[in-house]
Design an enzyme around this catalytic site. Structure first.
Site, short mmCIF file in Angstrom:
data_model
loop_
_atom_site.label_atom_id
_atom_site.label_comp_id
_atom_site.label_asym_id
_atom_site.label_seq_id
_atom_site.Cartn_x
_atom_site.Cartn_y
_atom_site.Cartn_z
N LYS A 7 27.00 56.57 54.35
CA LYS A 7 26.99 57.40 55.47
C LYS A 7 27.28 58.01 56.86
O LYS A 7 26.89 58.95 57.53
CB LYS A 7 25.24 57.85 55.33
N LYS A 39 27.00 61.60 41.67
CA LYS A 39 26.01 61.78 40.77
C LYS A 39 25.83 62.56 41.23
O LYS A 39 26.11 63.20 42.35
CB LYS A 39 25.67 60.07 41.18
N LYS A 56 20.98 65.56 45.76
CA LYS A 56 20.27 66.27 46.41
C LYS A 56 21.00 67.29 48.34
O LYS A 56 20.72 67.73 48.25
CB LYS A 56 19.24 66.37 46.21
#
Ligand code: TRP
Length: 337
Positions: A117, A199, A202
């Site tokens: 992140k 993956k 979202k």
């Protein structure tokens, strides 16, 4: 005399930082809904965690409620599960602070999610992003759960929760129960339709490889039709995760929504190329999600009901959380109010 065996407790959360995907549904929420009778379950919208990345306030508010409506539509019955919003339970932030003081700089620096992140958000590497795992440890430990179902990517955080809990218990005695992470096997990891080695996420807004729970049928069909299958010459539906990750991912999805095994799927599609297989998976997904989408839309219009659910949930959750927090305050030496 009747023996009273208390149910095992389970807890998990999802950040309302993006709309729920088919991946979060098949990998998490669907499995949760099937466990309500066996376990005492707590599920929450992790809004405190969501703000580690900048959020538009109106969107965050809307998405938090949508997520609750979607949880219920996916089968999480509020009568059987405690559903709540993380920020409604002030004990999370309070225990989070305390656990910050029992989490080591080196440990937090090694978390892969923090590293990923920070690389993606160079302009906003805030302290909350860094101490995210201590808050997550607080989320978990407040409720003394036996099991914490999480995706593969959150396992490291649950492991750090163990380290923090053991450290705390080592100093003050048995305050926290040490929970097990629980990564479901089937559907644990639904991959992107266009990049089947990553993956289905979202948070990537432009990712064409994802399907949202609330996507209308035509969008879902479009996504499946352009799913990447493999460039092998075989053009045959066969489960081979290493050499045919795209086909394997589609088979996992098809299996999760139809309940069929990989063998049954292989037999069903003998002699049928990817060109036919892809829209068939799309249709199965559309039909599976249709009632969920309709129910979530209906619930979103019933704000009074949603409010009653999260208020009830907060009442039950805060009772449990307060018990643990009070014990912790006493152990560390805070003067009682
Ligand atoms: N970190 C989790 C995620 O990104 C969400 C989460 C927050 C969570 N607190 C939790 C999951 C506690 C399980 C238990 O998906």
């Amino acid at each position: 005399m009747e023996e009273i065996v208390s149910k095992k407790r389970m807890l998990s959360g999802i950040k309302p930082s993006g709309d729920l995907t088919l991946g979060s549904y098949l990998g998490a929420v669907k499995n949760w809904a099937e466990r309500a009778d066996q376990y005492e379950c707590f599920y929450f919208m992790a809004d405190l965690h969501a703000i580690t990345v900048r959020q538009n306030p109106a969107d965050l508010r809307r998405r938090t409620l949508e997520q609750l409506a979607q949880y219920i539509a996916c089968g999480l019955d509020p009568e059987k599960n405690t559903l709540f919003i993380q920020s409604h339970i002030h004990q999370h932030a309070e225990l989070g602070w305390i656990l910050d003081c029992y989490s080591m700089f080196g440990e937090l620096s090694r978390m892969t999610q923090f590293k990923d992140k920070s690389a993606k958000n160079e302009e906003n590497i805030n302290a909350g992003l860094f101490t995210y795992p201590s808050l997550m440890a607080a989320d978990i430990l407040l409720y003394q759960p036996d099991l914490v179902p999480v995706g593969e990517d959150q396992k490291q955080h649950v492991e750090l929760t163990h380290v923090i809990a053991r450290r705390f218990n080592g100093i003050y005695g048995e305050v926290f129960k040490i929970p097990e992470p629980f990564v479901p096997k089937v559907g644990a990891r639904i991959m992107s339709l266009t990049n089947p080695t990553a993956k289905m996420s979202k948070s990537e807004n432009e990712d064409t490889g994802r399907v949202l729970l609330m996507d209308p049928p035509e969008v879902i069909m479009k996504q499946f039709k352009r799913a990447i299958t493999d460039s092998d010459t075989e053009n045959c539906v066969r489960y081979d995760k290493v050499n045919k990750p795209g086909v394997a991912n589609l088979m996992t999805i098809y299996s999760a929504v139809t309940g069929k095994t990989y063998e049954e799927i292989e037999n069903e599609f003998i002699g049928c190329g990817y060109g036919k297989f892809k829209p068939m998976v799309g249709e199965a997904v559309v039909e599976h999600l249709r009632p969920i989408r309709e129910e979530a839309q209906r619930l979103m219009k019933d704000k009074a009901y949603l409010e009653s659910v999260y208020r009830d949930g907060a009442e039950k959750a805060s009772y449990v959380a307060e018990k643990t927090l009070r014990k912790v305050y006493k152990k560390v030496g805070f003067v009682a109010k």
